[in-house]
Each structure stands twice: as structure tokens, then as C-alpha cells.
Motif scaffolding. Structure first.
Motif, mmCIF file in Angstrom:
data_model
loop_
_atom_site.group_PDB
_atom_site.id
_atom_site.type_symbol
_atom_site.label_atom_id
_atom_site.label_comp_id
_atom_site.label_asym_id
_atom_site.label_seq_id
_atom_site.Cartn_x
_atom_site.Cartn_y
_atom_site.Cartn_z
ATOM 1 N N PRO A 142 -8.363 -7.526 -4.854
ATOM 2 C CA PRO A 142 -7.081 -6.846 -4.696
ATOM 3 C C PRO A 142 -6.865 -5.664 -5.609
ATOM 4 O O PRO A 142 -6.163 -4.729 -5.263
ATOM 5 C CB PRO A 142 -6.072 -7.960 -4.978
ATOM 6 N N ALA B 142 -1.602 -6.377 -7.770
ATOM 7 C CA ALA B 142 -0.680 -6.856 -6.747
ATOM 8 C C ALA B 142 0.240 -5.749 -6.279
ATOM 9 O O ALA B 142 0.515 -4.791 -6.984
ATOM 10 C CB ALA B 142 0.146 -8.009 -7.312
ATOM 11 N N VAL C 278 -2.046 -6.807 -0.947
ATOM 12 C CA VAL C 278 -1.462 -7.941 -1.640
ATOM 13 C C VAL C 278 0.053 -7.789 -1.609
ATOM 14 O O VAL C 278 0.584 -6.730 -1.938
ATOM 15 C CB VAL C 278 -1.942 -8.042 -3.109
ATOM 16 N N HIS D 71 -2.948 -12.305 -0.231
ATOM 17 C CA HIS D 71 -3.960 -11.269 -0.065
ATOM 18 C C HIS D 71 -4.359 -11.259 1.406
ATOM 19 O O HIS D 71 -4.779 -12.294 1.948
ATOM 20 C CB HIS D 71 -5.193 -11.573 -0.913
#
Length: 403
Positions: free
Chosen positions: A202, A205, A215, A188
Motif C-alpha cells: 500500500p 493508508a 487503501v 486494501h
């Protein structure tokens, strides 16, 4: 049969160790991305301070000799590839009492390994290196394979070669978290300087999230965050103490007068002539003769807030030691600057897997003497990442040795 794909690797911290790891991995065809919170070659971490000593006859012991021999070759190769010498082969002196433990170790290592070390008597010392004052029980050892490293140039060179080999590099980028996913690691990060108290959010992802946090997933991560290692690996906060070093530079009096302090006439080295006369000395490469007094270093509570204020009695102590041991320098330094590095209890570095994050390899705590060995340590780290083992003798740096 198709070869196994290379893992995607992130290197967090592109300084002393990180730049070399980035170069090693990129040179092997590994898809690798570097993350650096400052610019490449900054002086805020363990690569600060203008110059570094290189020596084979090592006061830390003979176990390092094979590593140092390989490191010397690696520095020469790196310099050849960049067209800029990184190691100046000016020799390295050890001057001090024959009873001093460090002097005895250097002499013992030289004899055990048959190193190219010359013991200079008083007459030859005064003829060749008249800048030094010798005390009655001092001996002098000249390690002909020693020399001077340029840390700024070395970090920049390794990072540049890594990019040329295909590495991606994010500078002025803050890594907020490194999270195990089960099959790899999610990094991150956010472009821009560190923001204290920022918590990553975040939101999934693989892409841009709220507040500019991104991320990216990797198969493996190498953490080389220097003085910030305790923040990157909380379990090491009590194992690696960040300490402040205070370095002094003494003016050498201009071009003609300064010639006697240039690397070719004043080798780098260490002095061990009693408790008040223990320091490292470095030839003038443009900013004067650098002196690092060997006294206990103060701990740094927050590497983001290194205290630049030096105790008022420090510079006079350095000046007094210089006056006792060297001839021809002024009675006070022209510059005094602070730097920091991480130290372990046994003064050996760390190369090993984070026990809580098996896809994360940690490098840190090199205790003020890791720079000279960075290319070899980086090669060992790359081996461990890609093969799970290395033929380079670094078992004594295992993270598992710590409590």
C-alpha cells in the motif's frame, strides 16, 4: 447535544448476506461501502442456482421459527419496495417416511408452534399434486406459508436499494487485505479481477499506491465472502468446509405440458422417502424442474477453481430418484450445473467478531440454508455493529462456539 457520528463501514462481499447488510446499514443512514469481486447478482457463490426454498416448518428445528416469520415479512417488504416480488407464496411440501428424522422434526415443529401446516392424506395428495408418487409409509405435509425465493433478483434488489439510500459500491474489485489499525480497519483493494499471489504494497493508508492498490480506512468491516470466507478469515479455514453442490434441471415439455410444474401447481419442497429418494425439488420458473439430490457433497479446495465436471454416474442417480418419486418428467436432465457453499460442523452459520480483528464482524458458513434468513441475519449484524447487541436470537451462531 450533537448525536454521535455514524461509523464508516465496509461490507466485503455483496452477495447473499452482504447485499442485505449493505441495505440495512444504508437504510439507517450509515456511510457504507460495498466491495464485490464480481458483478452484483453473479451465480458463483451461495446465491447461485436460480431458486431457493422458503419454509416456516423447518427441518433444522423450531428455534428458527421466530426468525423465519420475521424473514418472510422482510422478503415481502423488500419485494414491495422494489415493485418485484421476491417470494412466490406457492407453499412448501415435505414428503417422506413417517420414520425419517427430518419428517418427524417438521411435524413436531408444526405442532409445537401451531403452524399453518396441512397433513394431506393419499387421496387429497393425488388430487392436488398428482406429480408425486407416494410410497407406502410416506406422509405429506404442506407448509402454507412456504414458497420460492429468487436469489439473483433478491441480491440485485437489496444492492440497488442500498445505493439509492446512499451506499457506495465497488464491483469487479479485489480486496487484498483487511488490516486492524487500532482505531479501525484499513481495506486494501484493487479494481479488477483477483490476481493470484498478489501481495498488497500500500505504501501508506488513504490513497492510491503502487500497482494500482488502494487503501481506505473504515471504523468497522463486515466480511460476507461466502465460499471465500476461509481466505478472508484464515482461522476459519478449518471450521468452514466449502462443498460443491450439483443441481439438475428437467425439461417440462413446453408451455401447456409445463403448466402443471409451475409454482402455483407444484410447490417447492423436500423428499425423504429413503436414502436413495432424498432430494429437494423446485417448480419450473423457466428452466425446468430443479432437483438437488441429498448426497454427500465433495469439498472444494479452491473456490476460484470450482470443478464443473460431474461424475458420470451422478445424473443417472438423480434421474432414477426422479423416476421413482415424480411422474411426467423426462428420463434424464437437460442441464447439470455446479455451485458451492460453506458448511460448519453443526450446520449453523456464523455471525460474530473476528477475535484477532475486533473491528471486523464475520458472517459465513450458512450451510446451505442461510439464504431464506438473510434479511434477518443482516438486521442482527447491523445491530451488533452499531449497538454491540441485538434482540434477534442469533446467539447460537456465535463465532466463539467454534474451536
Amino acid at each position: 447535544m450533537k448525536p454521535s457520528p455514524q461509523p464508516r463501514v465496509a461490507v466485503i462481499g455483496v452477495g447473499t448476506m452482504g447485499s442485505q447488510v449493505l441495505h440495512q446499514l444504508a437504510s439507517r443512514g450509515v456511510p457504507v461501502t460495498g466491495f464485490e469481486q464480481f458483478d452484483i447478482g453473479h451465480g458463483r457463490g451461495a446465491a447461485g442456482g436460480e431458486t431457493r426454498i422458503f419454509r416456516i416448518a423447518y427441518k433444522e428445528g423450531g428455534d428458527y421459527v421466530p426468525l423465519l416469520r420475521e424473514a418472510r415479512k422482510a422478503w415481502e417488504r423488500l419485494g414491495d419496495r422494489t415493485g418485484t416480488p421476491l417470494l412466490t407464496p406457492c407453499g412448501a411440501l415435505t414428503v417422506g417416511s413417517a420414520q425419517d428424522p427430518d419428517v418427524r422434526t417438521v411435524l413436531g415443529v408444526a405442532r409445537e408452534w401451531g403452524l399453518d401446516v396441512e397433513q394431506l392424506d393419499r387421496r387429497r395428495m393425488e388430487r392436488r399434486f398428482p406429480q408425486h408418487r407416494l410410497f407406502e409409509d410416506d406422509i405429506v405435509l404442506l407448509d402454507r406459508e412456504g414458497g420460492l425465493l429468487d436469489p439473483h433478483r433478491a441480491v440485485v434488489a437489496a444492492a440497488r436499494l442500498a445505493e439509492q439510500a446512499g451506499a457506495a459500491l465497488h464491483t469487479r474489485t479485489t480486496v487484498l487485505d483487511v488490516v486492524e489499525t487500532g482505531t479501525g480497519v484499513a481495506v486494501h483493494y484493487r479494481h479488477g479481477p483477483p490476481a493470484r499471489g498478489l501481495s498488497p504494497d500500500p505504501g501508506g493508508a488513504g490513497g492510491r499506491a503502487r500497482d494500482g492498490v488502494e487503501v481506505e480506512e473504515f471504523d468497522q468491516v463486515v466480511l460476507c465472502t461466502g465460499p471465500w470466507i476461509g481466505r478472508s478469515v484464515p482461522g476459519l479455514a478449518d471450521e468452514v468446509e466449502i462443498r460443491r453442490a450439483v443441481l439438475c434441471w428437467f425439461d417440462t415439455g413446453g408451455k401447456d405440458a409445463g403448466a402443471q410444474w409451475a409454482p402455483g401447481r407444484f410447490p417447492v419442497g423436500i423428499r425423504r422417502s429413503g436414502a436413495d429418494n432424498s432430494f429437494s425439488f423446485f417448480p419450473d420458473v423457466g428452466g425446468g424442474v430443479k432437483v438437488n439430490l441429498h448426497v454427500p457433497k465433495s469439498p472444494v479446495d479452491d473456490p476460484d477453481r470450482l470443478d464443473p465436471v460431474v461424475e458420470p454416474d451422478y445424473a443417472p442417480r438423480v434421474s432414477a430418484a426422479v423416476a421413482r418419486c415424480l411422474r411426467g418428467l423426462p428420463d434424464r436432465p437437460t442441464a447439470v450445473r455446479t455451485y458451492m457453499d460453506g458448511y460448519t460442523a453443526d450446520n449453523h452459520g456464523i455471525i460474530g467478531r473476528d477475535p484477532r480483528r475486533p473491528h471486523v464482524l464475520v458472517m459465513g458458513g450458512f450451510s446451505g440454508h442461510g439464504f431464506k434468513l438473510a434479511p434477518v441475519f443482516a438486521e442482527a449484524a447491523a445491530d451488533l455493529l452499531l449497538d454491540g447487541r441485538t434482540g434477534i436470537p442469533v446467539d447460537h451462531l456465535s463465532l466463539s462456539r467454534l474451536s
